[in-house]
Design a protein around this motif. Structure first.
Motif, mmCIF file in Angstrom:
data_model
loop_
_atom_site.group_PDB
_atom_site.id
_atom_site.type_symbol
_atom_site.label_atom_id
_atom_site.label_comp_id
_atom_site.label_asym_id
_atom_site.label_seq_id
_atom_site.Cartn_x
_atom_site.Cartn_y
_atom_site.Cartn_z
ATOM 1 N N GLN A 49 3.961 6.156 7.149
ATOM 2 C CA GLN A 49 4.890 5.032 6.814
ATOM 3 C C GLN A 49 5.235 4.171 8.050
ATOM 4 N N LEU A 50 5.386 4.752 9.316
ATOM 5 C CA LEU A 50 5.478 3.961 10.351
ATOM 6 C C LEU A 50 4.177 3.220 10.589
ATOM 7 N N GLU A 51 3.047 3.508 10.558
ATOM 8 C CA GLU A 51 1.763 2.852 10.464
ATOM 9 C C GLU A 51 1.981 1.716 9.710
ATOM 10 N N HIS A 52 2.319 1.850 8.558
ATOM 11 C CA HIS A 52 2.405 0.677 7.509
ATOM 12 C C HIS A 52 3.429 -0.342 7.779
ATOM 13 N N TRP A 53 4.288 0.072 8.637
ATOM 14 C CA TRP A 53 5.440 -0.684 9.243
ATOM 15 C C TRP A 53 5.109 -1.253 10.426
ATOM 16 N N GLY A 54 3.954 -1.027 10.882
ATOM 17 C CA GLY A 54 3.263 -1.695 11.982
ATOM 18 C C GLY A 54 3.159 -0.816 13.398
ATOM 19 N N CYS A 55 3.638 0.179 13.518
ATOM 20 C CA CYS A 55 3.542 1.274 14.584
ATOM 21 C C CYS A 55 2.177 1.053 15.143
ATOM 22 N N PRO A 56 1.824 0.624 16.458
ATOM 23 C CA PRO A 56 0.500 0.544 17.112
ATOM 24 C C PRO A 56 0.158 1.874 17.538
ATOM 25 N N TRP A 57 -0.080 2.831 16.591
ATOM 26 C CA TRP A 57 -0.731 4.262 17.069
ATOM 27 C C TRP A 57 -1.859 3.975 17.973
ATOM 28 N N SER A 58 -2.307 4.749 18.527
ATOM 29 C CA SER A 58 -3.690 4.771 19.279
ATOM 30 C C SER A 58 -4.673 5.484 18.194
ATOM 31 N N ARG A 59 -5.956 4.521 18.230
ATOM 32 C CA ARG A 59 -7.010 4.804 17.291
ATOM 33 C C ARG A 59 -8.056 5.370 17.965
ATOM 34 N N LYS A 60 -8.971 6.084 16.904
ATOM 35 C CA LYS A 60 -10.272 6.488 17.470
ATOM 36 C C LYS A 60 -11.489 5.113 17.132
ATOM 37 N N ASP A 61 -12.436 5.405 17.666
ATOM 38 C CA ASP A 61 -13.324 4.171 17.635
ATOM 39 C C ASP A 61 -13.513 3.657 16.255
ATOM 40 N N ASP A 62 -13.386 4.437 15.297
ATOM 41 C CA ASP A 62 -13.682 4.133 13.921
ATOM 42 C C ASP A 62 -12.554 3.754 13.257
ATOM 43 N N GLY A 63 -11.268 3.503 13.992
ATOM 44 C CA GLY A 63 -10.231 2.652 13.243
ATOM 45 C C GLY A 63 -9.292 3.841 12.880
ATOM 46 N N ASP A 64 -9.819 5.139 12.923
ATOM 47 C CA ASP A 64 -8.883 6.058 12.140
ATOM 48 C C ASP A 64 -7.775 6.621 13.268
ATOM 49 N N ASN A 88 6.411 16.798 5.241
ATOM 50 C CA ASN A 88 6.712 15.475 5.331
ATOM 51 C C ASN A 88 6.408 14.508 6.536
ATOM 52 N N CYS A 89 6.061 15.296 7.671
ATOM 53 C CA CYS A 89 5.829 14.683 9.131
ATOM 54 C C CYS A 89 4.584 13.653 8.755
ATOM 55 N N THR A 90 3.498 13.939 8.080
ATOM 56 C CA THR A 90 2.338 12.992 8.091
ATOM 57 C C THR A 90 2.528 11.767 7.167
ATOM 58 N N ARG A 91 3.613 12.131 6.367
ATOM 59 C CA ARG A 91 3.942 10.880 5.070
ATOM 60 C C ARG A 91 4.809 10.060 6.186
ATOM 61 N N GLU A 92 5.594 10.333 6.906
ATOM 62 C CA GLU A 92 6.473 9.416 7.852
ATOM 63 C C GLU A 92 5.570 8.805 8.955
ATOM 64 N N LYS A 150 0.692 -1.260 -0.185
ATOM 65 C CA LYS A 150 0.159 -0.023 0.082
ATOM 66 C C LYS A 150 1.050 1.459 -0.054
ATOM 67 N N ALA A 151 0.751 2.231 -0.975
ATOM 68 C CA ALA A 151 1.504 3.402 -1.040
ATOM 69 C C ALA A 151 1.094 4.294 0.128
ATOM 70 N N VAL A 152 2.440 4.773 0.488
ATOM 71 C CA VAL A 152 2.066 5.723 1.793
ATOM 72 C C VAL A 152 1.073 6.685 1.444
ATOM 73 N N ASP A 153 0.963 7.145 0.342
ATOM 74 C CA ASP A 153 0.020 8.328 -0.202
ATOM 75 C C ASP A 153 -1.477 7.984 0.185
ATOM 76 N N GLU A 154 -1.490 6.591 0.164
ATOM 77 C CA GLU A 154 -2.975 5.970 0.385
ATOM 78 C C GLU A 154 -3.419 6.279 1.831
ATOM 79 N N GLY A 155 -2.619 6.465 2.501
ATOM 80 C CA GLY A 155 -2.987 6.944 4.060
ATOM 81 C C GLY A 155 -2.895 5.543 4.927
ATOM 82 N N PRO A 156 -3.038 5.773 6.095
ATOM 83 C CA PRO A 156 -3.102 4.710 7.001
ATOM 84 C C PRO A 156 -3.936 3.620 6.957
#
Lengths: 130, 250, 587, 118
Positions: C96-111, C89-93, B128-134
């Motif tokens: 990226q951390l989220e895609h790599w598995g970082c367990p960020w705290s979430r809202k109820d809807d999963g955001d 570039n902060c949000t992008r990174e 999944k591309a980073v641009d597609e969001g979390p």
């Protein structure tokens, strides 16, 4: 030049090093009594197949103080086994959910005690009461 | 430091260049109410014997450096306090079951290799591309793996595990907990890749559920549950593997 | 001496170093990366960061707002083009951390969920409970294991750079376990060695935050920029300095003095609201909140504790359920280190040194003025923090600029000329000999005494508020310690795992960093951000000091302090306003 | 790829036996080992007729088979592992054959006796 020379400590007597381990070995030792009791039952079953005289002789042998002591210890072992088994069972079970709420380990442990009580009362009631 | 009292600390010493085996040395250390065991060791190093060797860093029980045996119990020295042992004495040894590198520092390489072997990273269904969001992940989905992600790799659980001590081929509590962490993550589909590790004798099957690993974990991770849930998973897979349709997840 | 030939050396296995390593591996898998760290990477100090990492994500938020908050928060001493790149570039990174598995705290809807943080106009701090740094570091470390081109050298202590013909061509390191020397020949080197909180006695930092990279670069003529700006975090435990995250206040915690009064309203941070208002009261920037403590302390309105005066961080009104969800580690630490349950009792806190805003000078692409050397993370000064860093900008910095450093180093490595093995050998031998000389030297100075003297001098002279007299005293003491350093005597003369030896080498680096800080501070005759003077220079002086300081090493003399202009593109200097009058960009 | 262990077979039997032993054995030991020999609450609790009838019934036979065989598997599996912990090393050793062999033989014998009893 310095070389790495890591020292590996011996494991002999490891289970005496910590009260937790001693209790663990006690838990594992219950298996000896579980196995012996099962063999004992098996022998009873064998005498049953041989005939009434053999079975009655087995029953008489059970009155020997050594056998009574053995069964007393076996009972203690079985209870210790049950206690430790119920406590760790939630660790092996898949996580249970009621709706979105996770069922607490403690609830699972108490549920097992409840089942244990029902089964025990049933066996004692049927055999001794009937 | 407001000094109130003195305590005796017995430390296991081993120098790979000169010693054939470890031996104990005793120091007397002043302490106050808030003095941690780590600060006791630092006092020895600063004031009494600069050659005493141990690892430490964050001082707040999150970096995982300072695990040692305190009176035979694996613990983080930064969050154990000398007052708890007074008026008795302390015996401090390097973490059990791990080779001693020098004094109180153990060799951690075996764990690091094992950690690498379990593929401790997200294996996504599709890139999944980073641009597609979390990814979307509800709090309930997160909660299914979160406790296992709290492992700080301090190795206290290895020092607690006699099976690892008896046979260091065993993957061990922390590595298996982290394996389970990734298998339980809704973003990951790498379970099929990791199950052969679980299924091996050196995987979950070397464990006899001593349970001490979960007892000593300073972060409330329950490695014993990770290992033993995987025994069930591995067993079901063992018997039903030929029945499950092979395909998507393989 | 062992030789390792590699393409890119990265020194430091924290967030910035790991992110850089992954960036090199992704940019070009054929480049061999050597990741050198004096601890196993997951022990790095990134692990201790708690509150979270900035990244604009809410629909009502904007990059302009993050930009404004950062530049104003830094008292305009920020490189605005670099800040521009950073916020973009902060949000992008974070994703990226989220895609790599970082367990960020979430809202109820999963955001993704975000929380408020000091000096930020709106909630934009991504968090993983209050273990954000821990989760970021472990995510990066575990993800880095995917890349076959990244070779780790755990517990290798970087001793020196190898500079030949004005170009950085590798490093010299000591393998901690054996004490053996290693020469790493590389076409590019990235320093990601972290901060230098250990310059001060009471700090939130790990024992490893000794400013090694700054000290090494400094000795090779690389400029240390803005070193006088040292951040005091307002909420640390008295005595130990252990950090109570700003997230406590982001979630709505109060700071009260001994009378139970929310004193920040007296320092231009009011009005008092029951729930958090961005950029007001407890959500003010760290420099101002720490300075307010200093004043309260002078006026006798702080509490006496056995480990010094303190104010109360009061979280009781947040309720146990929220504390356990959002701030579990704070609850655990309060219990362990103080025997306090934050749901029942307030936590005593006071300021402690937390962050070095300054560091190794780099351009916006993380290149230092030594060709072949790059720097990222807290050891660097890429120009985004100015005179005061905002909370949650540093975790974002390590990944945003860690990635840049990796990509730039990969490019540099491919373009670099061949390494002159004979010259690098010669340089490395010299470094080795000086380290061995330290090991063997005889003297009468004890390491711990030198360290304590240095730290006390810095706290007394170069603390929250400063005066020429105090800073001069500090400088004199530092010169004396530097002198005594050559007479330090070690108990341990062996090679294998000799941490005393390595600590002495570290102290040498720390001492140089301390000198750069003290002399830079002495010469800045104004007050700005974290640099506040009491001796007639209480005001910001843009006419003379809208400039970065640059500290250069000079042989056998105090550092030379130079200045360079600040690049201002879109936000001209203005007054920093917090509290009810604060500008809320993006609202 | 690491070699797959056959332990699931033994572990499953061990686990099932552990459940049976925990829930059933305490009460059963009270009955057969203490109450019956001591004649409590009355003599004849385990009379030949009663036990024969029980063993000859399908539910009774199933109960006895499950209890005896699974308890054997449970017990000997643990004994085998404990011997390893005490320094007797695992592998296709005599110990292993003895432990699991006893459990297997016991299971077979139980089945035989019960089948002939029915």
């Amino acid at each position: 030049m310095a070389v790495r020379r890591p020292y590996v400590r011996p494991m002999a007597g490891w289970w005496r090093r910590n009260p937790f381990y001693i209790f663990y070995m006690l838990r594992e030792a219950t298996s000896v009594f579980v196995a012996l009791y099962a063999l004992q039952l098996l022998y009873g079953l064998y005498t049953l197949a041989v005939g009434e005289a053999a079975f009655d002789a087995w029953l008489v042998s059970l009155r020997h103080p050594l056998f009574l002591v053995f069964h007393g210890v076996a009972l203690a072992a079985a209870l210790l086994h049950a206690f430790t088994w119920f406590n760790v069972a939630p660790k092996a079970m898949p996580v249970l959910y009621l709706g979105s709420h996770r069922v607490a380990d403690r609830t699972l442990v108490w549920a097992q005690y409840l089942i244990f009580a029902v089964i025990s009362v049933a066996i004692l009631g049927v055999v001794l009461g009937g | 430091m407001a000094t109130h009292d003195e305590i005796e600390i017995e430390v296991l010493r081993y120098h790979p260049e000169t010693d054939s085996e470890p031996s104990y040395r005793t120091y007397r250390v002043p302490f106050a109410h808030e003095t941690s065991v780590l600060q006791g060791l630092q006092y020895i190093k600063d004031r009494l014997d600069g050659s005493l060797t141990f690892r430490w860093s964050c001082r707040m029980a999150i970096c995982g450096s300072c695990g040692m045996m305190i009176n035979g119990v694996p613990n983080l020295t930064c969050s154990a306090f000398l007052r708890e042992y007074h008026p008795g004495k302390l015996r401090i040894e390097p973490l059990a079951h791990l080779p001693i590198e020098r004094d109180l520092a153990v060799d951690q390489t075996d764990f690091l290799e094992k950690l690498a072997s379990i593929q401790p990273y997200i294996i996504p269904a599709e890139s999944k591309a980073v641009d597609e969001g979390p990814f979307t992940q509800t709090p309930a989905q997160r909660e299914r793996f979160y406790q296992y992600s709290e492992c700080i790799n301090c190795l206290l659980c290895y020092a607690a595990c006699p099976q690892y001590g008896l046979d260091s081929g065993f993957l061990g509590p922390a590595a298996l907990a982290l394996l389970h962490r990734y298998n339980s993550d809704s973003r990951d589909v790498g379970k099929a890749d990791r199950m052969p590790i679980v299924n091996a004798q050196e995987g979950v099957w070397a464990c006899t559920l001593v349970g001490y690993c979960s007892e000593v974990c300073p972060k409330g991770v329950d490695p014993a549950s990770a290992v033993n849930r995987n025994k069930v998973i591995s067993t079901l897979d063992y018997f039903f593997r030929f029945m499950a349709p092979r395909g998507a997840s393989e | 001496m062992q030789i390792v030939q590699t393409d890119v050396v990265i020194v430091g296995g924290g967030g910035a170093g790991l992110r850089a390593a992954i960036a090199v591996a992704e940019a070009d898998p054929d480049l061999n990366v050597s990741l050198i760290s004096k601890v196993v990477p997951m022990r790095s100090h990134t692990v201790a960061a708690e509150g979270g990492s900035a990244g604009v994500v809410q629909t009502e938020d904007s990059l302009d707002s993050h930009f404004y908050d950062t530049v104003a928060g830094g008292d305009w001493l920020c490189e605005q083009p670099v800040v521009d790149y950073f916020v973009a570039n902060c949000t992008r990174e974070m994703v990226q951390l989220e895609h790599w598995g970082c367990p960020w705290s979430r809202k109820d809807d999963g955001d993704i969920n975000v929380r408020n943080f000091g000096g930020m106009s709106t909630a934009r701090t991504w968090f993983a409970a209050d273990k954000s740094g821990f989760h970021i570091l472990h995510t990066l470390f575990q993800t880095s294991l995917k890349y076959a081109s990244v070779h780790r050298f755990d517990e290798f202590f970087c001793l020196d750079l190898i500079v030949v013909d004005g170009r950085c061509q590798g490093i010299v390191a000591i393998e901690v376990a054996t004490g053996e020397f290693f020469r790493f020949e590389a076409r590019a080197v990235i320093f990601a060695t972290g901060g230098a909180g250990r310059v001060y006695p009471c700090n939130t930092n790990a024992g490893i935050s000794t400013g090694d990279g700054m000290g090494i670069a400094f000795r090779h003529g690389v400029a240390l920029r803005d070193m006088e700006f040292v951040q005091y975090h307002p909420t640390a435990l008295p005595g130990s300095g252990l950090l109570m995250t700003e997230g406590c206040r982001g979630e709505g915690g109060y700071l009260v003095n001994k009378d139970g009064y929310r004193y920040l309203q007296d320092y231009g941070l009011g009005p008092v609201d029951p729930s958090p208002r961005p950029k007001a009261m407890e959500l003010g920037p760290r420099d101002k909140v720490s300075q307010a403590f200093w004043h309260e302390d002078r006026q006798g309105r702080t509490l006496e504790t056995p480990l010094g005066t303190a104010v109360h961080l009061d979280l009781r009104h947040l309720g146990r359920a929220k504390l356990l969800e959002r701030l579990p580690m704070i609850c655990e630490m309060a219990e362990t280190f103080l025997g306090i349950d934050p749901a029942e009792a307030p936590i005593p806190v006071r300021p402690a040194v937390h962050y070095t805003m300054g560091g190794i000078w780099t351009d916006g692409d993380t290149a230092t003025n030594l060709p072949g050397l790059f720097a990222a993370g807290e050891c660097s000064s890429v120009g985004i923090h100015g005179a005061n860093r905002l909370g949650s900008n540093s975790l974002a910095e390590i990944v945003v600029f860690g990635k840049v450093a990796g990509e730039q180093a990969a490019r540099a490595a491919r373009a670099a000329p061949a390494i002159d093995a004979r010259a690098t050998t010669h340089e490395a031998e010299a470094s080795m000999q000086s380290a061995l000389a330290l090991l063997g030297q005889d003297g009468d100075q004890r390491l711990a005494d030198l360290r304590d003297t240095m730290q006390t001098a810095m706290e007394n002279g170069v603390g929250i508020y400063r005066s020429a007299e105090g800073m001069q005293t500090a400088c004199q003491t530092l010169e004396k310690v530097r002198n005594d350093y050559s007479r330090v005597r070690l108990d341990d003369k062996s090679r294998a795992f000799n941490t005393e030896w390595l600590t002495v080498i570290e102290l040498g680096f720390t001492l140089d960093v301390a000198r750069a800080m003290a002399y830079s501070a002495l010469q800045r005759t104004e007050s700005r951000g974290a640099h506040q003077r009491l001796d007639g220079y209480e005001k910001r002086d843009d006419e003379h000091f809208l400039k970065h300081s640059l500290a250069y090493a000079v042989a056998d003399a105090p550092p030379r302090i130079d200045y360079e202009g600040v690049v201002i593109t879109k936000l001209p200097p203005a007054e920093r306003v917090y509290g009810g009058m604060a500008r809320q960009e993006g609202h | 790829m690491p070699k797959r262990s056959n332990e699931p077979v033994f572990w499953a039997l061990f686990g099932a036996g552990g459940v049976v032993a925990a829930f059933v054995l305490p009460a059963l030991i009270v009955v057969t080992g203490l109450a019956a020999p001591l004649g409590l609450p009355s003599p004849g609790v385990l009379s030949y007729e009663r036990v024969s009838a029980f063993a000859a019934s399908l539910p009774g036979a199933a109960f006895l088979f499950v209890v005896i065989s699974l308890s054997l598997w449970h017990g000997f599996h643990r004994i085998y592992h404990s011997l390893h912990e005490l320094g007797v090393h695992r592998g296709l050793s005599v110990v292993r054959v003895l432990c699991y062999g006893t459990a297997l033989a016991g299971t077979a014998l139980t089945a035989y006796l019960l089948v002939t009893a029915i």
